[in-house]
Scaffold this motif. Structure first.
Motif, PDB file in Angstrom:
ATOM      1  N   ARG A   1      31.305 -23.878  68.937  1.00 20.44           N
ATOM      2  CA  ARG A   1      32.334 -22.862  68.753  1.00 20.44           C
ATOM      3  C   ARG A   1      33.218 -22.849  69.993  1.00 20.44           C
ATOM      4  O   ARG A   1      32.717 -22.806  71.125  1.00 20.44           O
ATOM      5  CB  ARG A   1      31.730 -21.476  68.532  1.00 20.44           C
ATOM      6  CG  ARG A   1      32.773 -20.341  68.622  1.00 20.44           C
ATOM      7  CD  ARG A   1      32.202 -19.001  68.229  1.00 20.44           C
ATOM      8  NE  ARG A   1      32.032 -18.919  66.777  1.00 20.44           N
ATOM      9  CZ  ARG A   1      31.585 -17.838  66.145  1.00 20.44           C
ATOM     10  NH1 ARG A   1      31.263 -16.757  66.839  1.00 20.44           N
ATOM     11  NH2 ARG A   1      31.459 -17.842  64.836  1.00 20.44           N
ATOM     12  N   PRO A  17      33.581 -13.777  71.999  1.00 21.61           N
ATOM     13  CA  PRO A  17      32.372 -13.451  71.224  1.00 21.61           C
ATOM     14  C   PRO A  17      31.094 -13.919  71.913  1.00 21.61           C
ATOM     15  O   PRO A  17      31.103 -14.847  72.727  1.00 21.61           O
ATOM     16  CB  PRO A  17      32.590 -14.220  69.914  1.00 21.61           C
ATOM     17  CG  PRO A  17      33.452 -15.385  70.303  1.00 21.61           C
ATOM     18  CD  PRO A  17      34.371 -14.857  71.374  1.00 21.61           C
ATOM     19  N   ARG A  74      27.301 -15.607  71.789  1.00 21.67           N
ATOM     20  CA  ARG A  74      26.794 -16.792  71.081  1.00 21.67           C
ATOM     21  C   ARG A  74      26.260 -16.380  69.707  1.00 21.67           C
ATOM     22  O   ARG A  74      25.696 -15.305  69.536  1.00 21.67           O
ATOM     23  CB  ARG A  74      25.691 -17.455  71.887  1.00 21.67           C
ATOM     24  CG  ARG A  74      26.134 -17.970  73.244  1.00 21.67           C
ATOM     25  CD  ARG A  74      25.016 -18.795  73.880  1.00 21.67           C
ATOM     26  NE  ARG A  74      24.887 -20.053  73.182  1.00 21.67           N
ATOM     27  CZ  ARG A  74      25.201 -21.237  73.692  1.00 21.67           C
ATOM     28  NH1 ARG A  74      25.677 -21.313  74.916  1.00 21.67           N
ATOM     29  NH2 ARG A  74      25.050 -22.335  73.004  1.00 21.67           N
ATOM     30  N   ASN A  75      26.418 -17.302  68.757  1.00 25.32           N
ATOM     31  CA  ASN A  75      26.040 -16.954  67.388  1.00 25.32           C
ATOM     32  C   ASN A  75      25.226 -18.069  66.741  1.00 25.32           C
ATOM     33  O   ASN A  75      25.424 -18.407  65.574  1.00 25.32           O
ATOM     34  CB  ASN A  75      27.295 -16.654  66.561  1.00 25.32           C
ATOM     35  CG  ASN A  75      26.978 -16.044  65.209  1.00 25.32           C
ATOM     36  OD1 ASN A  75      25.978 -15.352  65.065  1.00 25.32           O
ATOM     37  ND2 ASN A  75      27.821 -16.308  64.228  1.00 25.32           N
TER      38      ASN A  75
END
Length: 402
Positions: free
Chosen positions: A132, A152, A154-155
């Protein structure tokens, strides 16, 4: 493994500054140098077989880039598209984004950050690794709001990268702190705005690659992009030269030189800088004991023009300027030159306690040294003041040309 090129501050439609007395062929080729740098960047990306290219702001020098400049960039981006290399591009304070300025649609491989708010793109490499990339762009010449907090968390992606065109020491250029960036847990922060290659942190990597093409003698450190290899928990990066012409500075002692010796010595020292590279060299003659006729030939440009014609026969080296120094200037001229404004800017970066702490990490961990440092809260300011004094002693600090 994730492989990519991080570039910023191309300013590839900017004119070269501070030049005079070049031979006609060098002058004719000069406008093509920016285009050649762009070609070199594309060639490096293809040769390294990168997963993508990051362009972290100020790709253009002008807020309203010319049709010709836009066309040249689109051609370069299309070559990357043909090589199946995605490009992630943000806009900085020089080329702040307005859609109506562009004559062409960007190729499909280009992912643009167009807002002064953080957005993200998800991707997967040919090896199946997810990533990302988050970033933003300027929509006006200044951006007073720091935006790290809006990036954002981390996903679950394998790699998280941030693109950030800003300056920790300048309130109008998206100010940030190193602590904020580190708290995000990203694998890499691709910075732009400062033209000198600067590593703010290695864990994680937070760095400026510098401008890939210096356009004035104040940008002698420029000429590179950063090639990066990421694996989980580890990063390797290296500076890759892509400039079409590099800047150098040379101070030559002309003490007791007659005309023949001076010509031979100047040509010899200039060629010794490296005739396999295209160079623009700012030359200063120190401690000059020259007769009136030779002095006049320096001041009216005759000597420079002759030497440039001579140099062009065997190299792509050109004297960008040729100056005589008086006794006081000669003493300063023997020292390497630094931009006073750039020096102040870089020292200001280390006012950030987190950045400064990175430099002294091992000392802070030492049981004795760490305790002593804690007892001296003014140590950081004392070090920066001493660094400024040392730079002033070792280098000739010159104000930037207006």
């Amino acid at each position: 493994m994730l492989r990519f090129i991080h570039a910023a501050d191309l300013h590839f439609d900017r004119s070269f500054e501070g030049l005079k007395g070049l031979c006609e062929e060098a002058v004719r080729l000069l406008p093509e140098r920016n285009r050649q740098m762009l070609d070199n960047l594309v060639a490096a990306a293809i040769a390294k077989e990168v997963d993508f290219v990051l362009l972290a702001g100020d790709t253009f020098h002008q807020a309203k880039p010319s049709l010709k400049a836009q066309g040249a960039l689109m051609e370069a981006l299309r070559r990357l598209e043909q090589a199946e290399i995605p490009v992630f591009m943000s806009f900085g304070n020089h080329d702040y984004y307005k859609a109506e300025r562009y004559w062409f649609a960007f190729p499909e491989n280009v992912r643009l950050f167009t807002k002064a708010s953080v957005t993200s793109y998800d991707g997967v490499t040919s090896q199946g690794e997810g990533y990302r990339i988050s970033g933003f762009s300027y929509e006006t010449p200044h951006l007073e709001q720091g935006l790290v907090s809006a990036f954002p968390v981390r996903n679950g992606e394998t790699y998280a990268l941030g693109m950030y065109h800003g300056d920790p020491a300048a309130a109008v250029y998206a100010p940030f702190s190193l602590a904020e960036m580190k708290a995000k847990g990203y694998d890499y922060w691709a910075l732009g705005h400062i033209h000198v290659p600067t590593v703010l942190s290695e864990t994680p990597p937070i760095l400026y690659p510098g401008t890939p093409q210096g356009h004035s003698r104040k940008e002698t450190a420029g000429g590179f992009v950063e090639y990066v290899e990421l694996t989980p928990g580890h990063c390797r990066h290296e500076a890759v030269p892509v400039a079409a012409v590099f800047w150098r500075e040379l101070t030559v002692s002309a003490a007791h030189s007659d005309r023949k010796k001076l010509l031979a010595e100047l040509a010899e020292q200039l060629l010794a800088l490296g005739n396999e590279q295209a160079l623009l060299v700012a030359v200063k003659l120190a401690h000059s004991q020259l007769d009136a006729q030779t002095t006049a030939a320096v001041k009216n440009g005759e000597l420079q023009q002759y030497l440039n014609q001579l140099l062009w026969q065997d190299s792509e080296i050109q004297i960008a300027s040729l100056e005589l120094l008086d006794d006081t200037e000669a003493e300063r001229g023997e020292r390497p030159q630094l931009s006073a404004a750039r020096t102040a800017q870089h020292l200001a970066v280390y006012q950030d306690q987190q950045i400064f702490g990175e430099l002294l990490e091992e000392l802070y961990r030492h049981p004795i040294a760490g305790e002593l440092l804690q007892e001296h809260p003014a140590y950081q300011q004392d070090v920066l003041a001493a660094a400024n004094d040392r730079l002033a002693a070792d280098f000739a600090l010159e104000e930037d040309e207006k």
